[in-house]
Design a protein around this motif. Sequence first.
Motif, PDB file in Angstrom:
ATOM      1  N   VAL A   1      57.401  56.507 119.522  1.00 47.21           N
ATOM      2  CA  VAL A   1      56.840  55.291 119.417  1.00 47.21           C
ATOM      3  C   VAL A   1      57.851  54.391 119.098  1.00 47.21           C
ATOM      4  CG1 VAL A   1      54.598  55.891 118.436  1.00 47.21           C
ATOM      5  CG2 VAL A   1      56.717  55.572 116.802  1.00 47.21           C
ATOM      6  N   VAL A   2      59.033  54.556 118.631  1.00 48.75           N
ATOM      7  CA  VAL A   2      60.254  53.864 118.617  1.00 48.75           C
ATOM      8  C   VAL A   2      61.491  54.613 119.189  1.00 48.75           C
ATOM      9  CG1 VAL A   2      61.569  52.705 117.039  1.00 48.75           C
ATOM     10  CG2 VAL A   2      59.352  52.760 116.251  1.00 48.75           C
ATOM     11  N   PRO A   3      61.745  54.773 120.197  1.00 45.96           N
ATOM     12  CA  PRO A   3      62.973  55.248 120.992  1.00 45.96           C
ATOM     13  C   PRO A   3      64.346  54.798 120.393  1.00 45.96           C
ATOM     14  CG  PRO A   3      61.384  54.215 122.791  1.00 45.96           C
ATOM     15  CD  PRO A   3      61.027  53.579 121.384  1.00 45.96           C
ATOM     16  N   LEU A   4      64.880  55.619 119.535  1.00 48.95           N
ATOM     17  CA  LEU A   4      65.806  55.271 118.745  1.00 48.95           C
ATOM     18  C   LEU A   4      67.051  54.918 119.721  1.00 48.95           C
ATOM     19  CD1 LEU A   4      66.056  57.904 116.046  1.00 48.95           C
ATOM     20  CD2 LEU A   4      65.135  55.615 115.992  1.00 48.95           C
ATOM     21  N   GLY A   5      67.323  55.334 120.729  1.00 47.20           N
ATOM     22  CA  GLY A   5      68.267  54.861 121.896  1.00 47.20           C
ATOM     23  C   GLY A   5      68.059  53.427 122.233  1.00 47.20           C
ATOM     24  N   LEU A   6      67.098  52.751 121.908  1.00 50.38           N
ATOM     25  CA  LEU A   6      67.121  51.273 122.090  1.00 50.38           C
ATOM     26  C   LEU A   6      68.239  50.544 121.454  1.00 50.38           C
ATOM     27  CD1 LEU A   6      63.369  50.241 122.324  1.00 50.38           C
ATOM     28  CD2 LEU A   6      64.888  49.947 124.110  1.00 50.38           C
ATOM     29  N   PHE A   7      68.374  51.155 120.220  1.00 50.65           N
ATOM     30  CA  PHE A   7      69.364  50.435 119.290  1.00 50.65           C
ATOM     31  C   PHE A   7      70.689  50.716 119.466  1.00 50.65           C
ATOM     32  CE2 PHE A   7      65.046  51.050 117.154  1.00 50.65           C
ATOM     33  CZ  PHE A   7      64.806  49.355 116.632  1.00 50.65           C
ATOM     34  N   ARG A   8      71.072  51.501 120.625  1.00 52.66           N
ATOM     35  CA  ARG A   8      72.474  51.398 120.983  1.00 52.66           C
ATOM     36  C   ARG A   8      73.071  50.373 121.539  1.00 52.66           C
ATOM     37  NH1 ARG A   8      70.558  56.903 122.994  1.00 52.66           N
ATOM     38  NH2 ARG A   8      70.971  58.446 121.135  1.00 52.66           N
ATOM     39  N   ASP A   9      71.975  49.630 122.097  1.00 55.93           N
ATOM     40  CA  ASP A   9      72.344  48.308 122.809  1.00 55.93           C
ATOM     41  C   ASP A   9      72.458  47.165 121.582  1.00 55.93           C
ATOM     42  OD1 ASP A   9      71.695  45.596 123.964  1.00 55.93           O
ATOM     43  OD2 ASP A   9      71.648  46.502 125.879  1.00 55.93           O
ATOM     44  N   ARG A  10      73.524  46.570 121.372  1.00 52.82           N
ATOM     45  CA  ARG A  10      73.723  45.628 120.341  1.00 52.82           C
ATOM     46  C   ARG A  10      73.004  44.392 120.566  1.00 52.82           C
ATOM     47  NH1 ARG A  10      79.824  44.352 118.814  1.00 52.82           N
ATOM     48  NH2 ARG A  10      78.647  43.347 117.111  1.00 52.82           N
ATOM     49  N   THR A  11      72.643  44.110 121.715  1.00 52.98           N
ATOM     50  CA  THR A  11      71.721  42.780 121.760  1.00 52.98           C
ATOM     51  C   THR A  11      70.453  43.253 121.311  1.00 52.98           C
ATOM     52  OG1 THR A  11      72.711  42.234 123.841  1.00 52.98           O
ATOM     53  CG2 THR A  11      70.411  41.430 123.486  1.00 52.98           C
ATOM     54  N   VAL A  12      69.775  44.638 121.603  1.00 51.43           N
ATOM     55  CA  VAL A  12      68.489  45.080 120.905  1.00 51.43           C
ATOM     56  C   VAL A  12      68.514  45.084 119.450  1.00 51.43           C
ATOM     57  CG1 VAL A  12      67.089  46.743 120.906  1.00 51.43           C
ATOM     58  CG2 VAL A  12      68.000  46.313 123.045  1.00 51.43           C
ATOM     59  N   ALA A  13      69.711  45.556 118.852  1.00 48.14           N
ATOM     60  CA  ALA A  13      69.826  45.685 117.516  1.00 48.14           C
ATOM     61  C   ALA A  13      69.879  44.419 116.954  1.00 48.14           C
ATOM     62  CB  ALA A  13      71.117  46.538 117.036  1.00 48.14           C
ATOM     63  N   THR A  14      70.675  43.379 117.283  1.00 50.65           N
ATOM     64  CA  THR A  14      70.755  42.126 116.783  1.00 50.65           C
ATOM     65  C   THR A  14      69.539  41.396 116.880  1.00 50.65           C
ATOM     66  OG1 THR A  14      73.142  42.104 117.306  1.00 50.65           O
ATOM     67  CG2 THR A  14      72.197  40.017 116.637  1.00 50.65           C
TER      68      THR A  14
END
Length: 462
Positions: free
Chosen positions: A264-277
């Motif tokens: 439901v939440v792919p943790l790999g998304l947050f490797r992108d700093r734009t996504v995390a920020t």
Amino acid sequence: MPTNQMSRSSEPGLEQRESGAGRPAAALTLTASLLGFALTCLDASVVNVALPTIGSSFGTGMSGQQWVVDAYTLAFAALMLSTGAFSDRAGASRAYALGTAVFTLASMVCGLAPNLPSLIGARVVQGVAAAVVLPASLALVRQAYTEPARRARAVAAWAAGGSLAVALGPVAGGALTTAWGWRGIFFVNLPVGAAILVLLVRAPRSRPRPAPLDLPGQLTAVVALAALAFAVIEGGTAGHVSLAVAVAAGAAFLWIESRQAHPVVPLGLFRDRTVATTVAAGSAVSVAFYSMVFVFSLFFQQVQHHSALYSGLLFLPMTGLIAVTNVVAGKLTGRYGPRLPMLVGQPVAVAGLLALLTVDADTPPVLVSLLLVPLALGCALTVPPLTTAMLDAVPAERAGLAAGVLNAARQVSGGLGIAVFGALVADGFEAGMRLSLAASAALLTVTYVLSFRLAGRAARRA
């Protein structure tokens, strides 16, 4: 403040074209979808002004009032992670009808609630149903409007309905509480829900499509969020135990998501700093906006002793400009990219929060009302470009998933902000209010710096 929601549902299975007899059906579908989205947004904000009255009715203190808000918000946010996939599996029209029916029945139970636990339980059911209604409503709009230009206008109208509901929420809550008592804020949902179900008779039917569900991930997310909210709101020994449960469930969630084929939440998304920020900045905006609406709803009534109706009207300058500012932010983003509105919006919100630090019990209420405006303007300027930056950072096929993660994070943060700040003001209102304002300003300052760095790198790459 509404969010730009996107469903995982893509094109529907059975589409009704917009030409000839299809156009009236498309308009009816849009009306039904807009009403449902507006209803879910309204119930996130309409209850705030009624909280002191609910507290007096049931003889409950601050924690009980917090649960009336957070029971809805956290259930809504947590289930939003999976309901896009559920809408695909059930078919958008069927999911929307089910969600609307359950939401309407839960609203009736809220209005008839004989005690606080039954009200909170019904609010949880409302939140679950709202999480189903929201993605299914957007999927229905996409289904009804097949021509891109008309679809874009229909989606804009759908989003405007949510903005208007947020703007009217405090005023409607004050007016309904004054006229009918707090139960009126829930009973008013009944005719709207019935109207939606009638309109859905003409809506095109959607064919169910296979979509993976991550039930273990969803379950551990719900347990972690509920336990964390309980720990913050209730405190004491039970709170410590609940915090341990939240940590364990959170760890289990991360472990499950790292191993699921379709999390439901792919943790790999947050490797992108734009996504995390953008997730961090969107969460900070939600903490500041939704928590301050909660805190100042109580301030106007419990500290300054104004009526529910007058308190609701005091929010009108703040909320009335949100829809217009969202549109302006969207146009600025389309013309200049996310950088300009992001770098303007967050400092404006911080300035508004710092100005509110001067407020005390003797501050004229109209002045307090005006001081809330910069906070709303800054937040409304920030959300559309944050959403755009998030979606630009992921592949097109993951846009719905990314938007769902962003908006779920924002809803969760708003609910937890209410839990934390409610606990602070319970120990001394004005001191807790100032600490809440300072904490919100600090969060937005940190995410502003992160956003500035990301925007700068993007500009250099361009």
